[in-house]
Design a protein around this motif. Structure first.
Motif, PDB file in Angstrom:
ATOM      1  N   MET A   1       0.745  -0.976   0.159  1.00  0.00           N
ATOM      2  CA  MET A   1       0.000   0.029  -0.247  1.00  0.00           C
ATOM      3  C   MET A   1       0.900   1.233  -0.536  1.00  0.00           C
ATOM      4  O   MET A   1       0.852   2.211  -0.839  1.00  0.00           O
ATOM      5  N   GLU A   2       1.978   0.949   1.218  1.00  0.00           N
ATOM      6  CA  GLU A   2       2.953   2.106   0.363  1.00  0.00           C
ATOM      7  C   GLU A   2       3.252   2.699  -0.306  1.00  0.00           C
ATOM      8  O   GLU A   2       3.351   4.026  -0.912  1.00  0.00           O
TER       9      GLU A   2
ATOM     10  N   LYS B   1       0.536   7.980   9.112  1.00  0.00           N
ATOM     11  CA  LYS B   1      -0.606   8.815  10.273  1.00  0.00           C
ATOM     12  C   LYS B   1      -1.700   7.742   9.746  1.00  0.00           C
ATOM     13  O   LYS B   1      -3.121   7.392  10.333  1.00  0.00           O
ATOM     14  N   ARG B   2      -2.048   7.082   8.367  1.00  0.00           N
ATOM     15  CA  ARG B   2      -2.910   6.887   7.922  1.00  0.00           C
ATOM     16  C   ARG B   2      -2.917   4.900   8.108  1.00  0.00           C
ATOM     17  O   ARG B   2      -4.542   4.143   8.475  1.00  0.00           O
TER      18      ARG B   2
ATOM     19  N   THR C   1      -1.569  16.106  -1.521  1.00  0.00           N
ATOM     20  CA  THR C   1      -0.612  16.886  -0.661  1.00  0.00           C
ATOM     21  C   THR C   1      -0.660  16.536   0.406  1.00  0.00           C
ATOM     22  O   THR C   1       0.364  15.565   0.713  1.00  0.00           O
ATOM     23  N   ASP C   2      -1.556  14.857   0.449  1.00  0.00           N
ATOM     24  CA  ASP C   2      -1.376  14.267   1.961  1.00  0.00           C
ATOM     25  C   ASP C   2      -0.813  12.448   1.427  1.00  0.00           C
ATOM     26  O   ASP C   2      -0.918  11.093   2.027  1.00  0.00           O
ATOM     27  N   ASP C   3      -0.458  11.738  -0.068  1.00  0.00           N
ATOM     28  CA  ASP C   3       0.338  11.283  -0.366  1.00  0.00           C
ATOM     29  C   ASP C   3       1.501  11.621  -0.112  1.00  0.00           C
ATOM     30  O   ASP C   3       2.823  11.314  -1.116  1.00  0.00           O
TER      31      ASP C   3
ATOM     32  N   VAL D   1      -5.243   0.743  12.363  1.00  0.00           N
ATOM     33  CA  VAL D   1      -4.934  -0.432  13.095  1.00  0.00           C
ATOM     34  C   VAL D   1      -5.558   0.053  13.783  1.00  0.00           C
ATOM     35  O   VAL D   1      -6.836  -0.757  14.271  1.00  0.00           O
ATOM     36  N   THR D   2      -5.870   1.667  14.526  1.00  0.00           N
ATOM     37  CA  THR D   2      -6.592   1.111  15.647  1.00  0.00           C
ATOM     38  C   THR D   2      -8.354   1.818  15.446  1.00  0.00           C
ATOM     39  O   THR D   2      -8.889   1.427  17.025  1.00  0.00           O
TER      40      THR D   2
END
Length: 94
Positions: free
Chosen positions: A26-27, A49-50, A40-42, A55-56
């Motif tokens: 995925m990364e 953070k995603r 900008t969030d890629d 996970v949580t």
């Protein structure tokens, strides 16, 4: 998380479709998308953070429905056309 569980509990659904993919795959895909998407969030910080949020907040919901036998899981690390064929089979079997 509890709000999501409550919403799913009162909503009738056949199954939860879970497209599973290793974090490193995925990364790589997100970083590659970021080269041309203009998003900008890629970037590596946002991606990490995603993953932590997944996970949580998301993984516990998937685990809950997995224990109930309500998940259909597909490995989404192969090419998109292969993943599509597997997902299509799931829906055709309904």
């Amino acid at each position: 998380s509890s709000r999501v569980l409550w919403t799913l509990a009162v909503t009738q659904f056949e199954f939860l479709l879970f497209l599973e993919c290793p974090e490193e795959t995925m990364e790589k895909r997100l970083l590659k998308r970021g080269e041309t998407s203009g998003r900008t969030d890629d970037n590596i910080e946002s991606i990490k953070k995603r993953f932590r949020t997944y996970v949580t907040q998301t993984q516990p919901v998937i685990e809950h429905y997995r224990t109930l036998g309500k998940t259909r899981e597909v490995d989404s690390s192969p090419p998109a056309d292969e993943v599509y064929a597997k997902v299509r089979k799931i829906f055709e079997s309904l």
